[in-house]
Write a protein that holds these residues in place. Structure first.
Motif, PDB file in Angstrom:
ATOM      1  N   ARG A 227       0.846  -1.314   0.134  1.00  0.00           N
ATOM      2  CA  ARG A 227       0.073  -0.091  -0.020  1.00  0.00           C
ATOM      3  C   ARG A 227       0.833   1.503  -0.034  1.00  0.00           C
ATOM      4  O   ARG A 227       1.981   1.336   0.504  1.00  0.00           O
ATOM      5  CB  ARG A 227      -0.828   0.118   1.361  1.00  0.00           C
ATOM      6  N   ILE A 231      -0.903   9.562   4.873  1.00  0.00           N
ATOM      7  CA  ILE A 231      -0.403  10.869   5.397  1.00  0.00           C
ATOM      8  C   ILE A 231      -0.865  10.822   7.232  1.00  0.00           C
ATOM      9  O   ILE A 231      -1.585   9.827   7.324  1.00  0.00           O
ATOM     10  CB  ILE A 231      -1.452  12.075   4.724  1.00  0.00           C
ATOM     11  N   MET A 232      -0.182  11.737   7.705  1.00  0.00           N
ATOM     12  CA  MET A 232      -0.424  11.623   9.396  1.00  0.00           C
ATOM     13  C   MET A 232      -1.401  12.986   9.357  1.00  0.00           C
ATOM     14  O   MET A 232      -0.909  14.064   8.959  1.00  0.00           O
ATOM     15  CB  MET A 232       0.840  11.850  10.146  1.00  0.00           C
ATOM     16  N   VAL A 233      -2.144  13.106  10.352  1.00  0.00           N
ATOM     17  CA  VAL A 233      -3.134  14.348  10.580  1.00  0.00           C
ATOM     18  C   VAL A 233      -2.775  14.504  11.986  1.00  0.00           C
ATOM     19  O   VAL A 233      -2.547  13.462  12.779  1.00  0.00           O
ATOM     20  CB  VAL A 233      -4.314  14.090  10.219  1.00  0.00           C
ATOM     21  N   VAL A 236      -8.579  15.508  15.409  1.00  0.00           N
ATOM     22  CA  VAL A 236      -9.988  14.934  14.794  1.00  0.00           C
ATOM     23  C   VAL A 236     -10.435  15.770  13.832  1.00  0.00           C
ATOM     24  O   VAL A 236     -10.715  15.293  12.716  1.00  0.00           O
ATOM     25  CB  VAL A 236     -10.694  14.731  16.015  1.00  0.00           C
ATOM     26  N   LEU A 248     -15.486  10.001   1.790  1.00  0.00           N
ATOM     27  CA  LEU A 248     -16.019   8.694   2.601  1.00  0.00           C
ATOM     28  C   LEU A 248     -16.983   9.119   3.880  1.00  0.00           C
ATOM     29  O   LEU A 248     -17.520   8.229   4.238  1.00  0.00           O
ATOM     30  CB  LEU A 248     -14.810   8.157   3.148  1.00  0.00           C
TER      31      LEU A 248
ATOM     32  N   ARG B 200     -18.322   0.027   5.595  1.00  0.00           N
ATOM     33  CA  ARG B 200     -17.447   0.733   6.658  1.00  0.00           C
ATOM     34  C   ARG B 200     -17.261   0.006   7.796  1.00  0.00           C
ATOM     35  O   ARG B 200     -18.426  -0.534   8.368  1.00  0.00           O
ATOM     36  CB  ARG B 200     -18.011   2.112   7.201  1.00  0.00           C
ATOM     37  N   ASP B 256     -14.800  -0.252   2.115  1.00  0.00           N
ATOM     38  CA  ASP B 256     -14.403   0.942   1.652  1.00  0.00           C
ATOM     39  C   ASP B 256     -13.590   1.845   2.486  1.00  0.00           C
ATOM     40  O   ASP B 256     -12.478   2.432   2.254  1.00  0.00           O
ATOM     41  CB  ASP B 256     -15.643   1.805   1.276  1.00  0.00           C
ATOM     42  N   LEU B 257     -14.088   1.858   3.712  1.00  0.00           N
ATOM     43  CA  LEU B 257     -13.504   2.471   5.044  1.00  0.00           C
ATOM     44  C   LEU B 257     -12.811   1.582   5.999  1.00  0.00           C
ATOM     45  O   LEU B 257     -14.011   0.972   6.746  1.00  0.00           O
ATOM     46  CB  LEU B 257     -14.251   3.698   5.255  1.00  0.00           C
ATOM     47  N   THR B 278      -9.916   2.508   2.213  1.00  0.00           N
ATOM     48  CA  THR B 278      -8.916   3.392   2.814  1.00  0.00           C
ATOM     49  C   THR B 278      -8.999   2.945   4.191  1.00  0.00           C
ATOM     50  O   THR B 278      -9.794   2.636   5.033  1.00  0.00           O
ATOM     51  CB  THR B 278      -9.610   4.962   2.985  1.00  0.00           C
ATOM     52  N   VAL B 280      -7.851   3.923   8.295  1.00  0.00           N
ATOM     53  CA  VAL B 280      -7.587   4.859   9.139  1.00  0.00           C
ATOM     54  C   VAL B 280      -7.219   4.211  10.461  1.00  0.00           C
ATOM     55  O   VAL B 280      -7.606   3.549  10.938  1.00  0.00           O
ATOM     56  CB  VAL B 280      -8.833   5.746   9.556  1.00  0.00           C
ATOM     57  N   ILE B 282      -5.883   5.014  14.610  1.00  0.00           N
ATOM     58  CA  ILE B 282      -5.771   5.951  15.455  1.00  0.00           C
ATOM     59  C   ILE B 282      -4.795   5.007  16.746  1.00  0.00           C
ATOM     60  O   ILE B 282      -5.320   3.988  17.088  1.00  0.00           O
ATOM     61  CB  ILE B 282      -7.000   6.299  16.048  1.00  0.00           C
ATOM     62  N   ILE B 296      -4.422   6.987   6.593  1.00  0.00           N
ATOM     63  CA  ILE B 296      -4.469   8.320   7.211  1.00  0.00           C
ATOM     64  C   ILE B 296      -4.353   7.988   8.713  1.00  0.00           C
ATOM     65  O   ILE B 296      -4.977   7.144   9.237  1.00  0.00           O
ATOM     66  CB  ILE B 296      -6.048   9.041   7.121  1.00  0.00           C
ATOM     67  N   LEU B 298      -3.557   9.007  12.791  1.00  0.00           N
ATOM     68  CA  LEU B 298      -3.614  10.074  13.955  1.00  0.00           C
ATOM     69  C   LEU B 298      -2.949   9.523  15.159  1.00  0.00           C
ATOM     70  O   LEU B 298      -3.569   8.457  15.678  1.00  0.00           O
ATOM     71  CB  LEU B 298      -5.072  10.382  14.162  1.00  0.00           C
ATOM     72  N   VAL B 305      -9.742  10.738  21.620  1.00  0.00           N
ATOM     73  CA  VAL B 305     -10.114  10.684  20.059  1.00  0.00           C
ATOM     74  C   VAL B 305     -11.229  10.280  19.630  1.00  0.00           C
ATOM     75  O   VAL B 305     -11.999  10.951  18.867  1.00  0.00           O
ATOM     76  CB  VAL B 305      -8.684  10.210  19.364  1.00  0.00           C
ATOM     77  N   GLU B 308     -14.339  12.255  20.461  1.00  0.00           N
ATOM     78  CA  GLU B 308     -14.339  13.540  19.747  1.00  0.00           C
ATOM     79  C   GLU B 308     -14.907  13.278  18.576  1.00  0.00           C
ATOM     80  O   GLU B 308     -15.697  14.101  17.745  1.00  0.00           O
ATOM     81  CB  GLU B 308     -13.076  13.949  19.744  1.00  0.00           C
ATOM     82  N   LEU B 309     -14.299  12.078  17.827  1.00  0.00           N
ATOM     83  CA  LEU B 309     -14.611  11.828  16.393  1.00  0.00           C
ATOM     84  C   LEU B 309     -16.147  11.734  16.201  1.00  0.00           C
ATOM     85  O   LEU B 309     -16.826  12.050  15.201  1.00  0.00           O
ATOM     86  CB  LEU B 309     -13.776  10.585  15.905  1.00  0.00           C
ATOM     87  N   ALA B 312     -18.009  14.618  16.240  1.00  0.00           N
ATOM     88  CA  ALA B 312     -17.735  15.377  15.027  1.00  0.00           C
ATOM     89  C   ALA B 312     -18.508  14.982  13.751  1.00  0.00           C
ATOM     90  O   ALA B 312     -19.037  15.416  13.036  1.00  0.00           O
ATOM     91  CB  ALA B 312     -16.267  15.425  14.802  1.00  0.00           C
ATOM     92  N   LEU B 313     -18.791  13.471  14.038  1.00  0.00           N
ATOM     93  CA  LEU B 313     -19.460  12.669  12.658  1.00  0.00           C
ATOM     94  C   LEU B 313     -20.990  12.784  12.945  1.00  0.00           C
ATOM     95  O   LEU B 313     -21.860  12.399  12.233  1.00  0.00           O
ATOM     96  CB  LEU B 313     -19.141  11.347  12.647  1.00  0.00           C
TER      97      LEU B 313
END
Lengths: 249, 314
Positions: A227, A231-233, A236, A248, B200, B256-257, B278, B280, B282, B296, B298, B305, B308-309, B312-313
Motif C-alpha cells: 500500500r 498521511i499523518m493528521v 480529529v 468517505l 465501513r 471501503d473505509l 482506505t 485509518v 488511531i 490516514i 492519527l 480521540v 471526539e470523532l 464530530a460525525l
C-alpha cells in the motif's frame, strides 16, 4: 478412549517475518527459526488435557518431512505426548498425499480421535483435517473452541463466521483446533530430558505404499502489493476533513 | 466449454454475499458456464436469489431436512455426485466453504486450491501464503477437476439483474451419513451491518482494555453506520466475541473505509484488511506498524480521540 493421534507440522516460526526470495523461486527459509505450527500445538495441548482428565490413555504425535521434524516431535514429547512417529518424506508433499499418509498410520494405530490444527501458518491451506476425515469416512469438527465427550461421541463448539456452532460427532473423528481452544503449556527443562527417552519411530513414506496425488504446482512467488504510504493528521478535525476530501463521509 | 459449479452459502432464507463474490471469480474463467447449487431444507427462496445473480445460467437445488444446517459431512457426498458433470467446483473461503470444500476435494481425489485471489489462466491462479507475506502462483494439473475456495475479499459481488437462469431440483443418490449432528448455533445478534460485507468497519484492539470500554467503538460505528471488528488480542482478552476477529485466522474483509483503533497492526491482522479502500489508524504509539499501511494516521489517546470523532460525525 484409548488413543489420540496429534499431527505436528514443522513450520517457519510465528514471529518470523517471511520474505520472498529475490528470484521468486520460493520464500527464504535458510537459517530461519522453525517451530511447531501454533494450531497443532493447541491440538496437542488439548489431547494432553483429555488424557490428564482420564478420558484417554495414550497421546501419539506424528509429523511428516525430513529428519529435521524430529525437533518438533521431541518438543511434543516434552510437552507430554507418550510416543512419536516421523514419516520421512521428500521435502514437499501435497495435502491430499499427506492425508493419505495419515490415513495409513490411522489404519495401523486405530486412534479414537485425531486432533490437528485448523491450518498451518506456512501454506495457510486449511485442508488436512477435512481431507483426512473424508478419506477415513469419519466425521470432522473443524475450528474447535470447546470439546467434550459422552457416550462415544464428541460435542464440539466451532468458531464459525456467524458465531459459535455446536455439533455432535460420533467417534472416531477428526477435530481441528482454533485459537481459543486452550493455551498450550510451556515445556520445562526436566521434561526435555525425559522426552529424550520416549520412543520416536521413523517410517519411510515409501514403505507405506501410498499413491501420490496429482500435486498442484507452485510456479512463482512474489511479495504482496504494497500500500502507498499515507498521511499523518494532527487532530480529529483534520481527520474528518481528510475523510471528507476522499468522499468517505 | 468449461462448467463451473458454485456452492451457495446461505442461512436458510438469504443468500450470503460471498456467493455473488465467487460468481465474479467464476466469470474470470474463460468461457465458463456457471451453475449454482443450493443445499437447504427448503431451497426455494435462496434459489431465486441465486438465479438472479449475473452470469448464472442454472441453479440446482437439493432439498433435504438434514440441510437445514450446513454440515460438510452431509453435503460433501451429494456434492461429489453432482461434481461429475463439472470441470470446476467452487466455494467461498468462509468458514462454510473452508469446512466443506477440502472434504469434497479429497473424495474427488484432487488437491484443493485454497483462497483464489485471481484467475491468471483457466488452470492458473494466485493465492496468499504465510499470512499474505507472499503470493504464490499455482497451476492445477492438466485435465484434472479444479476444486477451490475463493478469497471473497478479492472480488466484488456480481449484480443481481439476471432473469435468464433456470432452477432445477435434483435428488442425488449419495447416502448421507448420520455420524455428524447439528446441535445449536449461537450468534451475537446485532443490528449492525455484517462485518464481512459492510462498506465501513470500525475495529478495536487490545488498547481498549476492557469489554465496557468497547462501547466507544460501538458508538462510533453506529454513528457511521459501520460494522464492528476487533483484533485477535481483543478477542483473546475476552472484550468481544470470536466472530468479530479480523485477520489471518479470523475474517478477511475489504470495506471501503476501515478504522483501526488501538490496534498495533500485527501482520496477522494486516492480512485481513489489506484490500480495504482506505485505512485509518488511531493509536497512541507512533511506532505502531499499523501506521505503515494506514492511508490516514492519527497519533493520540483513543479514549479522547474516539468520542471526539463520534461527536464530530454525529
Amino acid at each position: 478412549m484409548e488413543k489420540i493421534l496429534v499431527g505436528l507440522k514443522r513450520v517457519v516460526d510465528y514471529n518470523v517475518r517471511v520474505r520472498v526470495k529475490n528470484d521468486g523461486s520460493g520464500v527464504e527459509t535458510d537459517g530461519v527459526k522453525m517451530s511447531i505450527n501454533p494450531f497443532d500445538e493447541i491440538a496437542l495441548e488439548e489431547a494432553l488435557r483429555i488424557k490428564e482428565r482420564g478420558e484417554a490413555s495414550e497421546v501419539i504425535v506424528i509429523s511428516m518431512g525430513s529428519q529435521d521434524a524430529q525437533q518438533q516431535l521431541r518438543t511434543g514429547l516434552a510437552m507430554g505426548a507418550d510416543r512419536a512417529i516421523l514419516v520421512e518424506t521428500p521435502e514437499s508433499v501435497d495435502p491430499l498425499s499427506r492425508a493419505r499418509v495419515l490415513l495409513s498410520i490411522i489404519e495401523r494405530e486405530s486412534p479414537d480421535l485425531v486432533l490437528l490444527g485448523k491450518q498451518a501458518i506456512d501454506d495457510d491451506n486449511n485442508q488436512m483435517g477435512q481431507m483426512l476425515a473424508a478419506l477415513w469416512s469419519r466425521p470432522q469438527a473443524t475450528f474447535a473452541s470447546n470439546i467434550t465427550f459422552q457416550n462415544g461421541a464428541a460435542t464440539v463448539t466451532r468458531e464459525v463466521d456467524a458465531g459459535l456452532e455446536t455439533i455432535e460427532v460420533d467417534l472416531p473423528a477428526v477435530i481441528t483446533t482454533d485459537l481459543r481452544l486452550n493455551e498450550p503449556r510451556y515445556v520445562k527443562l526436566p521434561d526435555i530430558m525425559k522426552a529424550k527417552k520416549k520412543p520416536l519411530d521413523t517410517v519411510a513414506v515409501a514403505d507405506l505404499g501410498i499413491d501420490g496425488a496429482p500435486a498442484i504446482s507452485e510456479t512463482a512467488f512474489a511479495p504482496p502489493a504494497q500500500r502507498e504510504k499515507g498521511i499523518m493528521v494532527d487532530d480529529v478535525a483534520s481527520l474528518v476533513a481528510a475523510l471528507k476530501d476522499k468522499g468517505l463521509i | 466449454m468449461a462448467n463451473v459449479l458454485l456452492v451457495a452459502e446461505h442461512d436458510g432464507d438469504t443468500l450470503n454475499p460471498s456467493t455473488a463474490k465467487c460468481a465474479r471469480c467464476a466469470a474470470d474463467i474463460d468461457g465458463a458456464e456457471l451453475h449454482v447449487v443450493v443445499f437447504a431444507a427448503d431451497p426455494s427462496a435462496v434459489a431465486e436469489q441465486a438465479a438472479a445473480l449475473d452470469g448464472v445460467t442454472k441453479v440446482v437445488t437439493i432439498a433435504h431436512a438434514v440441510h437445514a444446517h450446513a454440515l460438510a459431512a452431509a453435503i460433501a457426498p451429494q456434492l461429489v455426485e453432482l461434481a461429475a458433470d463439472y470441470d470446476y467446483v467452487l466455494g467461498p473461503s468462509t468458514t462454510f466453504g473452508k469446512d466443506l470444500m477440502p472434504r469434497v476435494a479429497a473424495l474427488l481425489g484432487v488437491n484443493q486450491i485454497s483462497d483464489i485471489m485471481s484467475v491468471e489462466a483457466p488452470m492458473v491462479f494466485k493465492r496468499p501464503i504465510y499470512a499474505g507475506n507472499a503470493i504464490v502462483t499455482v497451476e492445477a494439473p492438466a485435465g484434472s477437476k479444479v476444486v477451490a475456495t475463493v478469497r471473497t475479499a478479492s472480488y466484488r459481488a456480481v449484480g443481481s439483474e439476471n432473469a435468464a437462469a433456470t432452477i432445477e431440483s435434483v435428488e442425488p443418490a449419495a447416502e448421507i451419513p448420520g455420524h455428524t449432528r447439528f446441535v445449536e448455533l449461537q450468534t451475537g445478534a446485532s443490528d449492525r451491518p455484517d462485518l464481512q460485507t459492510a462498506a465501513r468497519v470500525v475495529s478495536g484492539g487490545r488498547a481498549l482494555a476492557s469489554s465496557e470500554n468497547f462501547d466507544i467503538i460501538y458508538k462510533l460505528a453506529d454513528t457511521m453506520g459501520a460494522g464492528v471488528g476487533a483484533s485477535r488480542a481483543a478477542v483473546d482478552a475476552g472484550y468481544v466475541p470470536n466472530e468479530m476477529q479480523v485477520g489471518q485466522t479470523g475474517k478477511i474483509i475489504a470495506p471501503d473505509l476501515y478504522l483501526a483503533i488501538g490496534i498495533s497492526g500485527a501482520i496477522q491482522h494486516l492480512t485481513g484488511i489489506k484490500d480495504a479502500g482506505t485505512i485509518v489508524a488511531i493509536n497512541k504509539d507512533e511506532e505502531a506498524p499499523i501506521f505503515e499501511v494506514a492511508d490516514i494516521g492519527l497519533v493520540g489517546d483513543l479514549f479522547s480521540v474516539v468520542p471526539e470523532l463520534t461527536e464530530a460525525l454525529s
